[in-house]
Structure formats: structure tokens, C-alpha cells
Scaffold this motif. Sequence first.
Motif, short mmCIF file in Angstrom:
data_model
loop_
_atom_site.label_atom_id
_atom_site.label_comp_id
_atom_site.label_asym_id
_atom_site.label_seq_id
_atom_site.Cartn_x
_atom_site.Cartn_y
_atom_site.Cartn_z
N THR A 40 0.96 -1.28 0.11
CA THR A 40 0.16 -0.09 -0.23
C THR A 40 0.88 1.20 0.00
OG1 THR A 40 -0.17 0.11 2.46
CG2 THR A 40 -1.95 -1.08 1.25
N LEU A 41 0.54 2.30 -0.72
CA LEU A 41 1.12 3.78 -0.83
C LEU A 41 0.49 4.58 -0.07
CD1 LEU A 41 3.31 5.13 -1.93
CD2 LEU A 41 2.17 5.38 -4.10
N THR A 42 0.94 5.62 0.57
CA THR A 42 0.10 6.58 1.46
C THR A 42 0.83 7.88 1.05
OG1 THR A 42 -0.64 5.18 2.98
CG2 THR A 42 -0.99 7.34 3.49
N VAL A 43 0.14 8.77 0.79
CA VAL A 43 0.82 10.23 0.33
C VAL A 43 0.00 11.27 1.18
CG1 VAL A 43 1.52 11.89 -1.37
CG2 VAL A 43 1.58 9.46 -1.88
N THR A 44 0.77 11.72 2.20
CA THR A 44 0.02 12.83 3.07
C THR A 44 0.84 14.30 2.92
OG1 THR A 44 1.13 11.92 4.73
CG2 THR A 44 -1.25 11.16 4.31
N PRO A 45 0.38 15.30 2.96
CA PRO A 45 0.92 16.65 2.97
C PRO A 45 1.23 16.80 4.51
CG PRO A 45 -1.29 17.08 3.07
CD PRO A 45 -1.19 15.47 2.73
N ARG A 46 2.66 17.33 4.59
CA ARG A 46 3.01 17.84 6.01
C ARG A 46 2.69 19.41 6.48
NH1 ARG A 46 8.21 18.71 6.45
NH2 ARG A 46 8.64 17.92 8.63
N ALA A 47 2.16 19.38 7.67
CA ALA A 47 1.71 20.72 8.24
C ALA A 47 2.96 21.74 8.04
CB ALA A 47 1.44 20.45 9.50
N GLY A 54 4.77 21.79 5.54
CA GLY A 54 5.24 21.87 4.08
C GLY A 54 5.86 20.48 3.64
N GLY A 55 5.66 20.32 2.21
CA GLY A 55 6.53 19.13 1.79
C GLY A 55 5.21 17.90 1.96
N ILE A 56 5.59 16.64 1.81
CA ILE A 56 4.85 15.39 1.49
C ILE A 56 5.44 14.59 2.29
CG2 ILE A 56 3.60 16.33 -0.31
CD1 ILE A 56 5.17 13.90 -1.93
N ARG A 57 4.75 13.52 3.06
CA ARG A 57 5.43 12.18 3.45
C ARG A 57 4.81 11.03 2.59
NH1 ARG A 57 3.28 13.06 7.88
NH2 ARG A 57 5.27 13.72 9.17
N VAL A 58 5.61 10.28 2.23
CA VAL A 58 4.96 8.99 1.24
C VAL A 58 5.49 7.86 2.11
CG1 VAL A 58 5.29 8.03 -0.85
CG2 VAL A 58 5.40 10.32 -0.80
N THR A 59 4.61 6.80 2.24
CA THR A 59 4.74 5.73 2.95
C THR A 59 4.62 4.53 2.35
OG1 THR A 59 4.46 6.72 5.03
CG2 THR A 59 4.27 4.31 5.25
N VAL A 60 5.46 3.54 2.18
CA VAL A 60 5.27 2.40 1.27
C VAL A 60 5.10 1.22 2.30
CG1 VAL A 60 5.98 0.72 -0.36
CG2 VAL A 60 6.27 3.31 -0.79
N GLU A 61 4.17 0.65 2.24
CA GLU A 61 4.33 -0.70 3.23
C GLU A 61 3.84 -1.89 2.49
OE1 GLU A 61 1.49 -1.81 7.23
OE2 GLU A 61 1.17 -0.15 6.11
N LEU A 62 5.07 -3.09 2.76
CA LEU A 62 4.73 -4.05 1.90
C LEU A 62 4.74 -5.25 2.88
CD1 LEU A 62 7.92 -3.38 -0.44
CD2 LEU A 62 5.50 -3.03 -0.66
N PRO A 63 4.21 -6.64 2.44
CA PRO A 63 4.33 -7.82 3.34
C PRO A 63 5.88 -8.10 3.79
CG PRO A 63 3.23 -8.04 1.34
CD PRO A 63 4.06 -6.99 1.07
#
Length: 365
Positions: free
Chosen positions: A339-346, A348-357
Amino acid sequence: MSVRLKLTLSYAGFLMLVGALLLAAVWVFLLRYVPERALIIPGSTDTHGVFPVRSSLLHVFAPRAAAVLAFLLVFAFVGGWILAGRMLAPLTRITDATRLATNGSLSHRIRLPGRKDEFRELADAFDAMLTRLEAHVAEQGRFAANASHELRTPLAISKTLLDVARTDPNHDTGELVDRLHAVNTRAIDLTEALLLLSRAEQRSFAREHVDLSLMAEEATETLLPLAEKHGVTVETSGDITPTTGSGALLLQLTTNLLHNAIVHNVPDRGTVWVSTGVRPKTVVLTVENTGEKLTPQLASTLTDPFQRGSERLHTAEAHAGAGLGLAIVKTITHAHEGTLTVTPRAAGGIRVTVELPATTAHGER
């Protein structure tokens, strides 16, 4: 034979069998309690003195039993045909929807009414499949249109440069070659990105044991000169994160995330944080960076092909890219059941999280 006829024959055969068994049970009951012969009633003219009860009963019972079986046969065929039609009506609706989908109509839905049973579950699953298929086809259409537009741009620029050079013999040849080289490099990068995206979507890769933390270290070492050029500090941390998949694709995933975080950052004073971690059943790679503030709506579109954010315009800069960086990351993640999650940082910029088995030391998930 059609399924409806087969069901009708099955109903009829079963009902005939039950009717025959019932009549046989009645006959056995009669034989048990009715004597074979009886004394002649006083005043009778029979000279033998007895009356054949069972023989007479058989003559009476047999034609009536045959009539009952004939009625049951007709009733079974008519009733079985009606019941089979009602039972197969949902299947007919599903078949009609399948034909429409085969002809290219993906907007049709079955929406089978009634209580939830096997047919209802099948219809709901088919509707869900059509919804996903329709969205996928629409996405592929948009992707093809965008890819055509992106590929046409460098070709049009090359044609313009060549036309100018042909009409102006005194044009600086060295400058022309440099610009053509830059445009050609961009076209090649775009083509390679499209090929990589296609490969990831088809999942045509061998799986092996991979440590995401090593992928992060290798990507950081590779892109460290680029980070220094942009004045960006890269900080890495985390644990060993074992998973299975394509080492080349997961390295490309990590490289794309880090490259994206470096080039879309605060100039000369930006920071990128790369971290890895282990959860009970998954491993996590997180890449976040400083940069401009983004809305959640804009952040959710960054993984779409050819999306470059609010200020990521087409320029001749090397970091402009093809707009496929995060799209490739998303495709590689899904190809690895992640799963891939993209969230903005308060800030500025972004936080991208990759979760794998996750995998154990023995390769078990």
C-alpha cells in the motif's frame, strides 16, 4: 439440452420417484392388512365359499395408481419448467450483462434485487468487477492520451529546432546540438519510464529476498550528488526491513521517492528524511521532505501519471521529469501487494509511506 430443461427433467424425475414410492408404500400397507381371500357373504351365489380380495383390490388400485402417476408427470413437467425459469431468472440477467460488457458497454450494472443468496453474491461481485474494469479502462485511456501528448512534445521541439537550423544556415550548430541532445534525453527517459511502468503493471518479474533498508542506503548514495547540488540534506534511519520482490523494481521505487523528495524541496536549505521500520506483518519505507505546502486534495493526485504538483511545470530542467515518478512508485507498490500513502506535511512538503508484506529469516510471510 438447456439448463432449464435439465432442471425440469430433474424435478419431474424426483417427483415421479417420490410418487411411485408413495404408491408402493400404500400398496404394501394394503397387502399387510387385507387378507388374500375372504369368506363368501351369506346369500352369495359363489360356490367356492371364498372371495379373492387381493386380486380384486389390484384391479381397482392399479389403474388409479397409473392415473395418479400420469397426473404427477404432467404436473412435474409444468411446475418444474416454471420453477426452473424462476430460479434461473437471475442467471439470465447476469448473462445479459455479460454480453453487454463483451460488446464494450461497461456502464451497465445488474443490481439484482432480493435477499442475499448465491446469485445475489455473484451479481454483486460482477457489478464490482465492472466498476473496477470501467475505472481501469478510463484510466488507461487517459494515460494513453497523456503519454501521447508527453511524447509529442519533445518530438515537436526537435522538429522546430531542425526547421530553424535548416532555414538559418548561420545558426550556432553547437547550441543546436546541445538542445537536441537535451530534448532527446528527455524523450528517452520518458520512454524508459513508460516501459518500466508497463513491466511493473504486468508483474513480470522474479521474486527474491530484499532488504528495504539496503535499498534506501543505495539510493541515498546514488543521489547524494544531486542532493548536494540542490542544497538538500538527506537523513536516513531505520531497521532491517526484509521483504520479497524484485530488487531492481524496489530500488527504482526507493530511488524515485528520494529523487522526488530532493528536486521538489526548499532550495538550498531543504531536508529529506528516509526511514525504514518493521510492523507485525509488514515493513515500512517512509520518505518525507520539506517543501511547499500542499492541500490533501492535491497530494492525493500526485500518484496519477503525469502529475507534477502545483508548480511542477514543463521546463528544460533535468528535474522536471515526465510526471511518472510517483506513478511508477504506486504501480511497483501494488505489484508487490503493498500500500502507498501520500500525505501533506503541516510545515510543507509531503510524507510518502510504502508498506509491503514482511518476511521472516526463512522467507515466510
